[in-house]
Design a protein around this motif. Structure first.
Motif, PDB file in Angstrom:
ATOM      1  N   ASN A 113       0.813  -1.216   0.000  1.00 10.85           N
ATOM      2  CA  ASN A 113       0.000   0.000   0.000  1.00 10.85           C
ATOM      3  C   ASN A 113       0.846   1.266   0.000  1.00 10.85           C
ATOM      4  O   ASN A 113       0.324   2.361   0.140  1.00 10.85           O
ATOM      5  N   PHE A 115       1.324   1.665  -7.190  1.00  9.68           N
ATOM      6  CA  PHE A 115       0.291   2.055  -6.222  1.00  9.68           C
ATOM      7  C   PHE A 115      -0.937   2.626  -6.927  1.00  9.68           C
ATOM      8  O   PHE A 115      -2.072   2.379  -6.523  1.00  9.68           O
ATOM      9  N   LYS A 157      -3.367   0.041  -7.816  1.00  8.89           N
ATOM     10  CA  LYS A 157      -3.728  -0.891  -6.734  1.00  8.89           C
ATOM     11  C   LYS A 157      -5.176  -1.364  -6.845  1.00  8.89           C
ATOM     12  O   LYS A 157      -5.461  -2.550  -6.681  1.00  8.89           O
TER      13      LYS A 157
END
Length: 281
Positions: free
Chosen positions: A12, A19, A22
């Motif tokens: 995370n 990211f 994600k």
């Protein structure tokens, strides 16, 4: 991309290059889980698909998995036909292209269903050969309930309800609920069954095109109301209530079925009141 970034593919950390992807990664992982893969199998498959051929050690390090588990994961993915092993030392593993992988999984599931369907008659015959030891009591005739998770299980239950209906199937739900039932062929089942449809759509601010194909005399609409209520009543004998309706993703949908006489009567009263208040569509 440097090694540190590779080590944190599913992390995370905001500084990781992936990211920004994600959410997409999580969606793909969850969809692969729906196809029967475990969470870690999905991670390994995605990792190989985006980083190319890797050894088990490299996979374990990048995804922070125990090495022994990683060998088990790549072997299981090979057995599914989703990963191939290169003849090298150490062995490197490569994943199938996503489209081919999904086609492989779908074909395997179809074969599994065909195999199970072929067992239906023989299993039923073996079951009937066993003696029954049930003694009819008041307890054995008690009211029943069942929790159903996922749209597939719910629509199968509705299909059973329609198949046993002789009077009417009453449907109450939002526009999103009705659309989901429509795309699941529920209204086709009702149309081909010896029963009638009565439906209240609440709320409905715009008439969808497919509603025009249904018998308009059997549909009522409420302009205002909650979009979280949805239930289906079969004659006066059973009811299916969505605890999570079309406001939730398909896999998160679940419903509660019961043949409770009191509950069916109470929800029938709610339906009838809504029907009287509703307007023709």
């Amino acid at each position: 991309m440097n090694t540190t970034q590779e080590l944190t593919l599913f992390d995370n950390e905001s500084e990781v290059e992936l990211f920004k992807h994600k959410i997409t990664l999580e969606k793909i992982k969850n969809e692969l889980i729906n196809f029967g893969l475990t969470s870690n199998q999905s991670k390994v498959f995605i990792y190989l698909g985006k980083y190319g051929s890797k050894t088990a050690s490299e996979i374990a390090k990048a995804l922070q998995l125990p090495r022994t588990e990683t060998y088990h994961l790549v072997n299981s993915l090979q057995n599914m036909g989703l990963v191939t092993a290169e003849l090298s030392h150490p062995t490197k593993y490569t994943s199938l292209e996503m489209k081919k992988a999904i086609a492989t999984l779908v074909k395997q599931e179809q074969q599994r269903i065909e195999y199970l369907a072929g067992k239906e008659e023989s299993l039923s015959q073996m079951w009937n050969e066993l003696p029954f030891f049930v003694v009819e009591t008041d307890e054995s005739k008690s009211e029943k309930m069942q929790l159903l998770h996922g749209l597939a299980a719910i629509t199968n239950k509705i299909k059973e309800m329609v198949g046993s209906s002789t009077e009417n199937i009453r449907v109450f739900g939002s526009m999103a609920d009705v659309l989901r039932l429509y795309h699941s062929d529920v209204f086709d089942w009702i149309d081909n069954a010896p029963t009638e449809l009565k439906m209240v759509i609440s709320p409905m601010t715009k008439k969808p095109e497919f509603v025009s194909d249904l018998d308009q005399d059997k549909i009522r609409s409420l302009v205002s109301g909650s979009d979280k209520k949805c239930f289906v009543i079969n004659d006066s004998k059973e009811i299916l209530i969505f605890m999570r309706n079309a406001n939730h993703p398909t896999r998160q949908t679940f419903a509660w079925w019961s043949d409770s006489e009191t509950l069916v009567e109470m929800m029938s009263m709610l339906f009838d009141l809504s029907w009287e208040k509703g307007e023709m569509v």
